[in-house]
Design an enzyme around this catalytic site. Structure first.
Site, PDB file in Angstrom:
ATOM      1  CE  LYS A 177     -13.251  -3.911  18.178  1.00  0.00           C
ATOM      2  NZ  LYS A 177     -12.214  -2.846  18.033  1.00  0.00           N
ATOM      3  CD  GLU A 252     -19.871   5.286  29.780  1.00  0.00           C
ATOM      4  OE1 GLU A 252     -20.193   6.364  29.241  1.00  0.00           O
ATOM      5  OE2 GLU A 252     -18.722   4.984  30.104  1.00  0.00           O
ATOM      6  CB  CYS A 286     -17.215   8.433  29.263  1.00  0.00           C
ATOM      7  SG  CYS A 286     -16.721   7.285  30.523  1.00  0.00           S
ATOM      8  CD  GLU A 382     -17.851  12.685  24.989  1.00  0.00           C
ATOM      9  OE1 GLU A 382     -18.106  12.019  23.966  1.00  0.00           O
ATOM     10  OE2 GLU A 382     -17.797  12.196  26.123  1.00  0.00           O
TER      11      GLU A 382
HETATM   12  P1  NAD Z   1     -15.786   4.523  18.649  1.00  0.00           P
HETATM   13  O1  NAD Z   1     -17.072   4.594  19.364  1.00  0.00           O
HETATM   14  O2  NAD Z   1     -15.855   4.465  17.162  1.00  0.00           O
HETATM   15  O3  NAD Z   1     -14.957   3.230  19.133  1.00  0.00           O
HETATM   16  C1  NAD Z   1     -15.189   2.540  20.345  1.00  0.00           C
HETATM   17  C2  NAD Z   1     -15.116   1.037  20.101  1.00  0.00           C
HETATM   18  O4  NAD Z   1     -16.115   0.664  19.153  1.00  0.00           O
HETATM   19  C3  NAD Z   1     -13.777   0.564  19.521  1.00  0.00           C
HETATM   20  O5  NAD Z   1     -13.452  -0.712  20.056  1.00  0.00           O
HETATM   21  C4  NAD Z   1     -14.087   0.421  18.051  1.00  0.00           C
HETATM   22  O6  NAD Z   1     -13.257  -0.512  17.391  1.00  0.00           O
HETATM   23  C5  NAD Z   1     -15.517  -0.086  18.092  1.00  0.00           C
HETATM   24  N1  NAD Z   1     -16.277   0.145  16.867  1.00  0.00           N
HETATM   25  C6  NAD Z   1     -16.104   1.130  15.946  1.00  0.00           C
HETATM   26  N2  NAD Z   1     -17.007   0.990  14.937  1.00  0.00           N
HETATM   27  C7  NAD Z   1     -17.758  -0.083  15.239  1.00  0.00           C
HETATM   28  C8  NAD Z   1     -18.872  -0.713  14.604  1.00  0.00           C
HETATM   29  N3  NAD Z   1     -19.360  -0.272  13.449  1.00  0.00           N
HETATM   30  N4  NAD Z   1     -19.438  -1.779  15.212  1.00  0.00           N
HETATM   31  C9  NAD Z   1     -18.959  -2.234  16.386  1.00  0.00           C
HETATM   32  N5  NAD Z   1     -17.905  -1.696  17.026  1.00  0.00           N
HETATM   33  C10 NAD Z   1     -17.313  -0.625  16.458  1.00  0.00           C
HETATM   34  O7  NAD Z   1     -14.914   5.737  19.134  1.00  0.00           O
HETATM   35  P2  NAD Z   1     -13.620   6.394  18.457  1.00  0.00           P
HETATM   36  O8  NAD Z   1     -13.762   6.531  16.979  1.00  0.00           O
HETATM   37  O9  NAD Z   1     -12.454   5.626  18.960  1.00  0.00           O
HETATM   38  O10 NAD Z   1     -13.653   7.836  19.134  1.00  0.00           O
HETATM   39  C11 NAD Z   1     -14.472   8.845  18.562  1.00  0.00           C
HETATM   40  C12 NAD Z   1     -15.131   9.694  19.629  1.00  0.00           C
HETATM   41  O11 NAD Z   1     -15.894   8.850  20.512  1.00  0.00           O
HETATM   42  C13 NAD Z   1     -14.186  10.405  20.573  1.00  0.00           C
HETATM   43  O12 NAD Z   1     -13.769  11.618  20.044  1.00  0.00           O
HETATM   44  C14 NAD Z   1     -15.049  10.570  21.804  1.00  0.00           C
HETATM   45  O13 NAD Z   1     -15.855  11.711  21.702  1.00  0.00           O
HETATM   46  C15 NAD Z   1     -15.928   9.368  21.805  1.00  0.00           C
HETATM   47  N6  NAD Z   1     -15.451   8.305  22.744  1.00  0.00           N
HETATM   48  C16 NAD Z   1     -16.147   8.132  23.890  1.00  0.00           C
HETATM   49  C17 NAD Z   1     -15.717   7.179  24.799  1.00  0.00           C
HETATM   50  C18 NAD Z   1     -16.428   6.954  26.096  1.00  0.00           C
HETATM   51  O14 NAD Z   1     -15.819   6.477  27.049  1.00  0.00           O
HETATM   52  N7  NAD Z   1     -17.705   7.213  26.185  1.00  0.00           N
HETATM   53  C19 NAD Z   1     -14.593   6.403  24.541  1.00  0.00           C
HETATM   54  C20 NAD Z   1     -13.920   6.583  23.331  1.00  0.00           C
HETATM   55  C21 NAD Z   1     -14.373   7.546  22.441  1.00  0.00           C
END
Ligand code: NAD
Length: 480
Positions: A177, A252, A286, A382
């Site tokens: 996904k 992660e 990250c 972060e």
């Molecule tokens: P997120 O964690 O919400 O999204 C990451 C993935 O999880 C996406 O594919 C999203 O569709 C999915 N997702 C979202 N809600 C979900 C749920 N309830 N169940 C299962 N999957 C779900 O991150 P975001 O909203 O895109 O970004 C927000 C913050 O997260 C950023 O500002 C940053 O600080 C952090 N982030 C960290 C990383 C990393 O590499 N560690 C990557 C992206 C974002």
């Protein structure tokens, strides 16, 4: 839309077939805010079909394949990725806003993951264990079965490479996904996998919203392992959902990774790493190094040299291939701007500048703050944008205490000439990876990677990932 897109981006891959979803979602080019493509808005039913197809693949060709044959297919995928590096880089630049050179490096890393895991697939062996008289005992490494992969938008190709690559090498069938903000290279990768001979159902890709397709995958009762990369908040939700089915997860979740510079450090060697680890991918990494801890005797020199480097940073559209591109979205831009507003009480040592940046792009100029108290919100949270803080310290103990004072623990680095100090710090720092006189070690496909604390748990990359994407069976034979 980019000419490099050679496939229909609105479809999902389920059981080897490209299917339309009931609805689509718009993708935006973050460099100028223009519409880029429509992608599938997968639903719980699509996830369910993908999980069923993955189980069918395990019961069929994919499940019966030898490790050597799986390795050959992964190696061929790696070759095909390399042949399409330019297309993949261009697609990623449009989708993520990543400067072309950085997008190209991600595509090369994706190929490298496939080569590495292709070569490793038949190198994982079990043990024989001395036991009671009349017994032969051995262990078997077996795939979990069907693995779910929830991927963010910041490094789609690298994160797919490290998690799907390792999972396939062990013989799992995957449901991927991708993030709703950026999923074109996930779809491109799926096309490449099919072209390279990966059997139908071994990899299924269902784009969609996190709360819909993502949540459906995390809570699916027939998924046997979940690998998640993203925010702490969503990671905790995913762990909870998987926990209800007693499904193991790898999380992660990012970090606030420090680089610690001692008075005796080689500043010429350190400087490019100090800056680049903060501004690469516009800080949306990250393992970004967002805290630079500097011993008092080197502080003024580091501050001055980093400030010069920041002043030379130009920010513009991904296809202009400057050092810094836009953030992924105006939403992320707002998050970072809110953080910057919380730094109004701090000293700005230097900032980069915009260069031909379109008005509707999601740009933030890189900002270096000086003399930041370690407990300031910008030194603890972060930010996920091109923002670094300089923190002075006096003693080694103080450096360790500051470095370990956030909730995170992903990566840390030590810049010091003193060998015993390097070793003490490597042990004392709370982090999944510690680099000495370098940072990031060139991508590190081979190096186990993952965090402690709120940075998550489990390890990806290297051979360690192959243990994570498999389970151990002990066979005890009594033969008298
Ligand atoms: P997120 O964690 O919400 O999204 C990451 C993935 O999880 C996406 O594919 C999203 O569709 C999915 N997702 C979202 N809600 C979900 C749920 N309830 N169940 C299962 N999957 C779900 O991150 P975001 O909203 O895109 O970004 C927000 C913050 O997260 C950023 O500002 C940053 O600080 C952090 N982030 C960290 C990383 C990393 O590499 N560690 C990557 C992206 C974002």
């Amino acid at each position: 839309m980019t000419d490099a897109l050679w496939f229909d981006p609105s479809l999902m891959l389920i059981g080897g077939e490209w299917r339309a979803a009931q609805a689509t979602l718009p993708l935006t080019n973050p460099s100028d805010g223009s519409p880029l493509a429509q992608i599938a808005r997968g639903q719980a039913g699509d996830i369910d079909a993908a999980v069923t197809a993955a189980h069918a693949a395990r019961a069929d060709d994919w499940g019966r394949m030898t490790a050597t044959e799986r390795g050959r297919i992964l190696t061929e995928i790696g070759r095909t990725v390399l042949a399409r590096v330019d297309d993949l880089a261009e697609i990623e630049a449009h989708d993520v806003g990543k400067p072309l050179t950085q997008a190209r490096a991600d595509a090369v890393a994706l190929a490298r993951y496939m080569e590495f895991y292709g070569g490793a697939a038949d190198k994982i062996t079990g043990q024989t264990i001395p036991y009671l008289d009349g017994y032969t005992v051995y262990t078997l490494r077996e795939p979990h079965g069907v693995t779910g992969h929830i991927v963010p938008w910041n490094y789609p190709m690298q994160i797919i490479g490290r998690s799907v690559g390792a999972a396939l090498a062990m013989g799992n069938a995957c449901v991927l996904k991708p993030a709703e903000e950026a999923c074109l290279t996930a779809l491109a990768f799926a096309h490449i996998c099919r072209d390279a001979g990966l059997p139908a159902g071994a990899l299924n890709v269902v784009p969609g919203l996190g709360a819909e397709a993502g949540a459906a995958l995390a809570s699916h009762a027939s998924v046997q392992h979940i690998s998640f990369t993203g925010s702490v908040r969503t990671g905790a939700l995913v762990q909870q959902a998987a926990g209800a089915n007693v499904v193991p997860v790898t999380l992660e979740l990012g970090g606030k990774s420090p680089q610690i510079v001692f008075n005796d450090a080689d500043l010429d060697a350190a400087l490019p790493f100090l800056v680049n680890a903060g501004i690469q991918n516009a800080g949306q990494t990250c393992s970004a190094s967002s805290r630079i801890l500097v011993q008092r005797g080197a502080y003024d020199a580091v501050r001055e040299r980093m400030a010069d480097a920041y002043a030379a940073l130009s920010v513009g559209p991904a296809m202009d291939d400057l050092r810094v591109g836009p953030l992924i979205s105006t939403r992320q831009q707002q998050i970072v701007n809110d953080f910057l507003a919380q730094g109004a009480d701090l000293t700005i040592a230097a900032q980069g500048h915009l260069k031909n940046a379109p008005e509707h792009g999601a740009y933030v100029v890189p900002t270096l703050f000086a003399d930041v108290p370690p407990d300031h919100v910008l030194a603890r949270d972060e930010i996920f944008g091109p923002v670094q803080v300089l923190i002075p310290f006096d003693t080694e103990d103080e450096a360790i205490a500051i470095a370990n004072s956030t909730d995170y623990g992903l990566v840390a680095s030590v810049w010091a000439a003193h060998g015993a100090r390097q070793m003490r710090l490597a042990r004392a720092l709370h982090a999944g990876q510690v680099f000495i006189n370098n940072y990031g070690a060139g991508g590190g496909v081979e190096l186990p990677f993952g965090g402690v604390g709120k940075s998550g748990h489990g390890r990806e990359k290297g051979f360690e990932a192959l243990y994570g994407f498999s389970t151990l069976k002990t066979v005890a034979a009594h033969h008298g």
